[in-house]
Write an enzyme that holds these catalytic residues in place. Structure first.
Site, mmCIF file in Angstrom:
data_model
loop_
_atom_site.group_PDB
_atom_site.id
_atom_site.type_symbol
_atom_site.label_atom_id
_atom_site.label_comp_id
_atom_site.label_asym_id
_atom_site.label_seq_id
_atom_site.Cartn_x
_atom_site.Cartn_y
_atom_site.Cartn_z
ATOM 1 N N ALA A 20 1.798 -95.467 -70.779
ATOM 2 C CA ALA A 20 2.550 -97.166 -70.701
ATOM 3 C C ALA A 20 3.679 -97.450 -70.849
ATOM 4 O O ALA A 20 5.006 -96.426 -71.396
ATOM 5 C CB ALA A 20 1.674 -97.789 -72.359
ATOM 6 N N GLY B 140 -0.716 -93.569 -71.322
ATOM 7 C CA GLY B 140 -2.042 -94.671 -70.859
ATOM 8 C C GLY B 140 -2.174 -93.854 -69.209
ATOM 9 O O GLY B 140 -3.008 -93.991 -68.671
ATOM 10 N N GLU C 134 -4.609 -92.282 -69.574
ATOM 11 C CA GLU C 134 -6.608 -92.809 -70.256
ATOM 12 C C GLU C 134 -7.188 -93.003 -68.666
ATOM 13 O O GLU C 134 -7.983 -94.116 -69.008
ATOM 14 C CB GLU C 134 -5.777 -93.624 -71.482
ATOM 15 N N GLU D 52 1.473 -89.121 -77.168
ATOM 16 C CA GLU D 52 2.455 -90.953 -78.485
ATOM 17 C C GLU D 52 2.656 -90.481 -79.642
ATOM 18 O O GLU D 52 3.655 -91.253 -79.790
ATOM 19 C CB GLU D 52 1.213 -91.712 -78.484
HETATM 20 N N1 CAA Z 1 7.772 -95.147 -70.197
HETATM 21 C C1 CAA Z 1 9.247 -96.538 -69.320
HETATM 22 N N2 CAA Z 1 9.708 -95.596 -68.875
HETATM 23 C C2 CAA Z 1 9.686 -94.934 -68.328
HETATM 24 C C3 CAA Z 1 7.953 -93.944 -68.626
HETATM 25 C C4 CAA Z 1 7.645 -94.691 -69.493
HETATM 26 N N3 CAA Z 1 6.601 -94.262 -70.244
HETATM 27 N N4 CAA Z 1 8.418 -92.434 -68.886
HETATM 28 C C5 CAA Z 1 9.478 -91.988 -67.945
HETATM 29 N N5 CAA Z 1 9.835 -93.453 -67.884
HETATM 30 C C6 CAA Z 1 11.126 -94.089 -66.727
HETATM 31 C C7 CAA Z 1 12.470 -92.352 -67.871
HETATM 32 O O1 CAA Z 1 13.258 -93.962 -69.069
HETATM 33 C C8 CAA Z 1 13.823 -92.777 -66.293
HETATM 34 O O2 CAA Z 1 14.006 -94.288 -66.404
HETATM 35 P P1 CAA Z 1 15.913 -94.005 -65.997
HETATM 36 O O3 CAA Z 1 15.882 -94.043 -65.353
HETATM 37 O O4 CAA Z 1 15.840 -95.913 -66.691
HETATM 38 O O5 CAA Z 1 16.283 -93.613 -67.546
HETATM 39 C C9 CAA Z 1 12.545 -92.388 -65.671
HETATM 40 O O6 CAA Z 1 11.564 -93.601 -66.081
HETATM 41 C C10 CAA Z 1 12.302 -91.119 -64.655
HETATM 42 O O7 CAA Z 1 11.957 -90.760 -66.383
HETATM 43 P P2 CAA Z 1 12.975 -89.302 -66.680
HETATM 44 O O8 CAA Z 1 14.198 -89.235 -66.635
HETATM 45 O O9 CAA Z 1 12.653 -89.078 -68.265
HETATM 46 O O10 CAA Z 1 12.506 -87.696 -66.337
HETATM 47 P P3 CAA Z 1 11.624 -86.765 -66.232
HETATM 48 O O11 CAA Z 1 11.954 -85.748 -64.821
HETATM 49 O O12 CAA Z 1 12.952 -86.000 -67.056
HETATM 50 O O13 CAA Z 1 11.018 -86.040 -67.608
HETATM 51 C C11 CAA Z 1 8.440 -86.986 -68.602
HETATM 52 C C12 CAA Z 1 9.380 -86.955 -67.413
HETATM 53 C C13 CAA Z 1 8.649 -85.950 -69.778
HETATM 54 C C14 CAA Z 1 6.964 -87.208 -68.129
HETATM 55 C C15 CAA Z 1 9.462 -87.964 -68.995
HETATM 56 O O14 CAA Z 1 9.448 -88.716 -68.581
HETATM 57 C C16 CAA Z 1 8.747 -88.642 -70.293
HETATM 58 O O15 CAA Z 1 8.497 -87.714 -71.517
HETATM 59 N N6 CAA Z 1 7.774 -89.911 -70.215
HETATM 60 C C17 CAA Z 1 7.356 -90.502 -71.376
HETATM 61 C C18 CAA Z 1 5.969 -90.171 -71.396
HETATM 62 C C19 CAA Z 1 5.132 -90.746 -73.125
HETATM 63 O O16 CAA Z 1 5.474 -90.917 -74.157
HETATM 64 N N7 CAA Z 1 3.814 -91.036 -72.437
HETATM 65 C C20 CAA Z 1 3.616 -92.044 -73.123
HETATM 66 C C21 CAA Z 1 3.925 -93.540 -73.389
HETATM 67 S S1 CAA Z 1 3.134 -94.305 -74.606
HETATM 68 C C22 CAA Z 1 1.839 -94.871 -74.225
HETATM 69 O O17 CAA Z 1 1.270 -94.209 -73.183
HETATM 70 C C23 CAA Z 1 0.714 -95.232 -74.838
HETATM 71 C C24 CAA Z 1 -1.085 -95.529 -74.312
HETATM 72 O O18 CAA Z 1 -1.697 -94.896 -75.116
HETATM 73 C C25 CAA Z 1 -1.490 -96.415 -73.775
#
Ligand code: CAA
Length: 258
Positions: free
Chosen positions: A66, A109, A112, A132
């Site tokens: 998400a 998400g 999911e 998360e």
């Molecule tokens: N939401 C918003 N933006 C996101 C995102 C997310 N879930 N995941 C990645 N992005 C964005 C980053 O912020 C980044 O944007 P900027 O260039 O503006 O900084 C861009 O996408 C590229 O991401 P990274 O630079 O982080 O890429 P990476 O290759 O270094 O890492 C990754 C990849 C390991 C997937 C890392 O992006 C990450 O950990 N993302 C978040 C994963 C996460 O926590 N997901 C759970 C979200 S909460 C949820 O989903 C609740 C639910 O139950 C529905």
């Protein structure tokens, strides 16, 4: 074909291919993605020329979760009052089959959403996780329930509590995905599988999907009863007469969807 802000939609014969398209955010699922997917899948369900859909992302990410930036400033009152994420239930009401074709990250998400599809085909690059907890929250789109049903309590609990990712091999071993395919063949293989499904008798497809899903909602006796009743119902269709006649006459069946 309608245009959407966050997804690409194309038809390949009887297969609708939907591609998540927010590369700048690794396909993070914001509210616009939800609006677009619900509209695209309602159109798919309503289009009699379409028999199966494939939902995919990019080579790097199916979806990285998400959209954290969208949720960041929300408080309990807004989340509860808007019943945040409840709209995803509409996606699960799609009646025709949807295959998730997952390459790269399917996190939070994203994992999911893949699990809301009818089955998952994984590229060898796929990585699944519910990270998360690292954000001091939890799954909110059904992950704690669907992951546990898919892979059992031990792995689901470990993944939710530690945020550890599962690679494609572990996901296949654990029953989360139906098959692994080389990354560069993923979409082609998913569309091929969807084409096979789209060529089946449409009412039988709906019935098979409904009865397998019933296994998640009911006990064994009720589920078997539900299956049997739907099976009986299929004997009221023209396609059943045609399908069985075609077998006996050693020819391919042709379907009317009636
Ligand atoms: N939401 C918003 N933006 C996101 C995102 C997310 N879930 N995941 C990645 N992005 C964005 C980053 O912020 C980044 O944007 P900027 O260039 O503006 O900084 C861009 O996408 C590229 O991401 P990274 O630079 O982080 O890429 P990476 O290759 O270094 O890492 C990754 C990849 C390991 C997937 C890392 O992006 C990450 O950990 N993302 C978040 C994963 C996460 O926590 N997901 C759970 C979200 S909460 C949820 O989903 C609740 C639910 O139950 C529905």
């Amino acid at each position: 074909m309608a245009e959407y802000e966050t997804i690409l939609v194309e038809q390949r014969g009887g297969v609708t291919l939907v591609t998540l398209n927010r590369p700048q955010a690794l396909n993070a699922l914001n509210s616009q993605v939800l609006v677009d997917l619900i509209a695209a899948f309602a159109a798919f369900d309503a289009d009699a020329s379409q028999g199966c859909a494939v939902l995919t992302g990019s080579a790097k990410a199916f979806a990285a979760g998400a959209d954290i930036k969208e949720m960041q400033s929300q408080g309990f009152a807004e989340m509860y009052a808007s019943n945040f994420f409840a709209g995803w239930e509409n996606f699960t009401r799609t009646r025709k089959p949807v295959i998730a074709a997952v390459a790269g990250y399917a996190l939070g998400g994203g994992c999911e959403l893949a699990m809301m599809c009818d089955f998952i085909l994984a590229a060898d690059t796929a990585k699944f996780g519910q990270p998360e907890i690292k954000l001091a929250v939890s799954p909110g789109m059904g992950g704690s329930q669907r992951l546990t049903r898919a892979v059992g309590k031990a792995k689901a609990m470990e993944m939710c509590l530690t945020g550890r990712m599962m690679d494609a091999a572990e996901a296949e071993r654990s029953g989360l995905v139906s098959r692994i395919v080389p990354a560069d063949e993923l979409v082609e293989e998913a569309v091929k599988t969807a084409t096979t499904i789209a060529a089946m008798a449409p009412l039988a497809v709906l019935a098979n999907k409904e009865m397998v899903n019933a296994a998640f909602e009911t006990g064994l006796a009720m589920g078997v009863q539900f299956e049997r009743r739907l099976f009986h119902g299929l004997f009221g269709t023209e396609d059943q007469s045609e399908g069985m006649a075609a077998f006996v006459e050693k020819r391919a069946g042709t379907w009317t969807g009636k």
